[in-house]
Scaffold this motif. Sequence first.
Motif, short mmCIF file in Angstrom:
data_model
loop_
_atom_site.label_atom_id
_atom_site.label_comp_id
_atom_site.label_asym_id
_atom_site.label_seq_id
_atom_site.Cartn_x
_atom_site.Cartn_y
_atom_site.Cartn_z
N ARG A 1 -14.61 6.19 6.48
CA ARG A 1 -13.53 5.67 5.66
C ARG A 1 -12.00 5.28 6.71
NH1 ARG A 1 -13.97 3.57 0.32
NH2 ARG A 1 -11.92 3.08 0.43
N GLY B 1 -18.85 7.81 -0.13
CA GLY B 1 -20.24 8.40 0.83
C GLY B 1 -20.25 7.67 1.58
N VAL C 1 2.89 -0.44 -6.41
CA VAL C 1 3.01 -1.22 -7.54
C VAL C 1 3.37 -0.14 -8.36
CG1 VAL C 1 2.51 -2.68 -8.36
CG2 VAL C 1 2.30 -2.92 -6.07
N ILE D 1 -18.35 -1.08 -1.98
CA ILE D 1 -18.06 -1.74 -1.28
C ILE D 1 -18.29 -3.05 -0.71
CG2 ILE D 1 -17.06 -1.50 0.99
CD1 ILE D 1 -17.11 1.55 1.13
N GLY E 1 -21.79 4.72 3.05
CA GLY E 1 -22.68 3.77 2.92
C GLY E 1 -22.17 2.21 2.49
N GLU F 1 0.96 -1.61 -0.31
CA GLU F 1 -0.28 0.04 0.11
C GLU F 1 0.73 1.44 0.21
OE1 GLU F 1 -3.22 0.50 -0.59
OE2 GLU F 1 -2.68 3.46 -0.13
N ASP G 1 -12.40 -0.87 -7.12
CA ASP G 1 -13.03 -0.09 -8.30
C ASP G 1 -11.58 0.05 -9.82
OD1 ASP G 1 -14.29 0.87 -6.65
OD2 ASP G 1 -13.91 2.55 -6.34
C1 LIG Z 1 -17.62 9.98 -4.58
C2 LIG Z 1 -18.44 8.68 -4.20
C3 LIG Z 1 -18.87 8.55 -2.90
C4 LIG Z 1 -18.89 6.68 -3.48
N1 LIG Z 1 -20.36 6.14 -1.86
C5 LIG Z 1 -20.28 4.98 -2.05
C6 LIG Z 1 -20.84 4.30 -0.98
O1 LIG Z 1 -21.87 5.39 -0.23
N2 LIG Z 1 -21.37 2.74 -0.47
C7 LIG Z 1 -19.96 2.47 -1.16
O2 LIG Z 1 -19.72 0.63 -0.82
N3 LIG Z 1 -19.08 2.50 -2.11
C8 LIG Z 1 -19.41 4.23 -2.21
N4 LIG Z 1 -17.78 4.64 -3.41
C9 LIG Z 1 -17.10 3.58 -4.31
C10 LIG Z 1 -16.17 3.38 -2.80
O3 LIG Z 1 -16.12 4.11 -2.65
C11 LIG Z 1 -15.35 2.17 -3.20
O4 LIG Z 1 -16.29 1.53 -4.97
C12 LIG Z 1 -14.13 1.69 -3.02
O5 LIG Z 1 -13.17 2.57 -1.73
C13 LIG Z 1 -13.41 0.38 -3.67
O6 LIG Z 1 -12.04 0.31 -3.01
P1 LIG Z 1 -11.15 -0.37 -3.28
O7 LIG Z 1 -10.09 -0.78 -2.47
O8 LIG Z 1 -11.24 -1.30 -4.32
O9 LIG Z 1 -10.67 1.10 -4.00
P2 LIG Z 1 -10.15 2.32 -3.02
O10 LIG Z 1 -10.85 2.62 -1.67
O11 LIG Z 1 -9.03 3.87 -3.98
O12 LIG Z 1 -8.50 1.64 -2.32
C14 LIG Z 1 -7.70 1.36 -3.04
C15 LIG Z 1 -5.89 1.80 -2.74
O13 LIG Z 1 -5.16 1.43 -3.29
C16 LIG Z 1 -3.88 2.25 -3.18
N5 LIG Z 1 -3.13 2.64 -4.38
C17 LIG Z 1 -3.39 3.15 -5.54
N6 LIG Z 1 -1.97 2.77 -6.74
C18 LIG Z 1 -1.46 2.56 -5.85
C19 LIG Z 1 -0.45 1.56 -6.29
N7 LIG Z 1 0.33 1.93 -7.47
N8 LIG Z 1 0.91 0.74 -5.22
C20 LIG Z 1 0.42 1.15 -4.08
N9 LIG Z 1 -1.17 0.78 -3.49
C21 LIG Z 1 -1.78 1.86 -4.49
C22 LIG Z 1 -4.35 3.74 -2.67
O14 LIG Z 1 -3.51 4.27 -1.47
C23 LIG Z 1 -5.50 3.13 -1.39
O15 LIG Z 1 -5.11 3.09 -0.12
C24 LIG Z 1 -18.06 5.75 -3.76
C25 LIG Z 1 -17.50 6.04 -5.03
C26 LIG Z 1 -17.09 7.97 -4.89
C27 LIG Z 1 -15.91 8.45 -5.98
#
Ligand SMILES: Cc1cc2nc3c(=O)[nH]c(=O)nc-3n(C[C@H](O)[C@H](O)[C@H](O)COP(=O)(O)OP(=O)(O)OC[C@H]3O[C@@H](n4cnc5c(N)ncnc54)[C@H](O)[C@@H]3O)c2cc1C
Length: 339
Positions: free
Chosen positions: A91, A42, A114, A267, A44, A31, A254
């Motif tokens: 979060r 959001g 990465v 999430i 939620g 990370e 994502d």
């Molecule tokens: C405005 C908004 C509102 C939202 N509201 C909701 C909601 O209410 N409920 C819900 O369920 N979802 C919601 N979402 C979606 C949710 O935020 C994401 O789906 C969720 O955070 C996805 O998790 P993730 O771990 O895939 O990505 P992330 O949470 O983005 O985590 C990715 C991680 O990878 C790390 N990283 C990135 N690149 C590298 C690299 N090259 N090397 C090492 N580490 C790296 C980052 O630092 C980060 O910690 C919302 C999204 C947005 C934009």
Amino acid sequence: VIDLLVAGGGPAGLATAINAAMAGLDVVVVERRPGPIDKACGEGLMPGAVRALGELGVPVDGHPLDGIRYVDGRHRVQAAFRCGQGLGVRRTALHGALSRRAAELGIPVVEGVVDEVRQDARTVTAAGLTARYLAAADGLHSRVRRRSGLHRPPGARREARYGLRRHFAVPPWTGHVEVHWSARAEAYVTPIGPGLIGVALLTADRAPFSEQLAAFPSLACRLHGRAVTPVRGAGPMRQRTTSAVAGRVLLVGDAAGYVDALTGEGITVALTCAPHLVRCVRDDRPQAYAHAWRRASRTYRLITTSLLWLRGHPCVAPLIVPTAARFPSVFGAVVNRLA
Ligand SMILES: Cc1cc2nc3c(=O)[nH]c(=O)nc-3n(C[C@H](O)[C@H](O)[C@H](O)COP(=O)(O)OP(=O)(O)OC[C@H]3O[C@@H](n4cnc5c(N)ncnc54)[C@H](O)[C@@H]3O)c2cc1C
């Protein structure tokens, strides 16, 4: 050689690592940011996400969520979750809870980025570590997705949408996530704690938070002068992939593709797909994950894409809330399909 290297320690990455450790795999997370990690969200958690966290042994504190309410100034409709409660969770608190569980399971979380990914017939190497498989959980703008040739450029027909999030020291006035609709944006209000709400603005317009909030006069009035966090942004939200798998690289969260925050599902989808990824890695059947991911994320992609399509049509968009209010059982069915 490590069984599974995880790029990114957000909810998708940590949930994948926890699933992997629980399945007896040797797993390491890389990370780039120190914790506790915040993000424009959001905040939620749908009942499905709460359930998945329970199965991972991750206790989270938050404000209970009873359902979803749509509001457009003149109309209002709400639907209760029928399959358990959701949770409004900061979060940073979610990250803390997942990190504690990862530590309990002895999962190393290494600080690093990465970038380049190399793979051969048996292993994959990234950030100086070699593993049998790499789970790319590096978020919306996933570098691993691009490096692995899985990124698909956005279609030209859709406007890019962005999200802006801020917290306000205002006691929640409902146990529902309240979605306010205006001509060009939606404002998501999530109860987070006894005196705290989060507001996420989703829009194609690139303007400051306060300017966008003015499109929701009654909400703006309630929140005036009560902001307690800076604005965080994310986007463009829509990210597409050609597949969730390239050889020994598997995308999750994502990084695997995202439609929009309109249905607040990110999430839940990440937590639902993580065990599929781990099963495919454990069984040495990475290709099976592409199908599993499509199946597990299908309902979310279908409902969100459809709602976004309606939202994008100026003649239809103003009818979304009135129509939902006219047919509350249909609205309830859609909410519960997602929940
Ligand atoms: C405005 C908004 C509102 C939202 N509201 C909701 C909601 O209410 N409920 C819900 O369920 N979802 C919601 N979402 C979606 C949710 O935020 C994401 O789906 C969720 O955070 C996805 O998790 P993730 O771990 O895939 O990505 P992330 O949470 O983005 O985590 C990715 C991680 O990878 C790390 N990283 C990135 N690149 C590298 C690299 N090259 N090397 C090492 N580490 C790296 C980052 O630092 C980060 O910690 C919302 C999204 C947005 C934009």
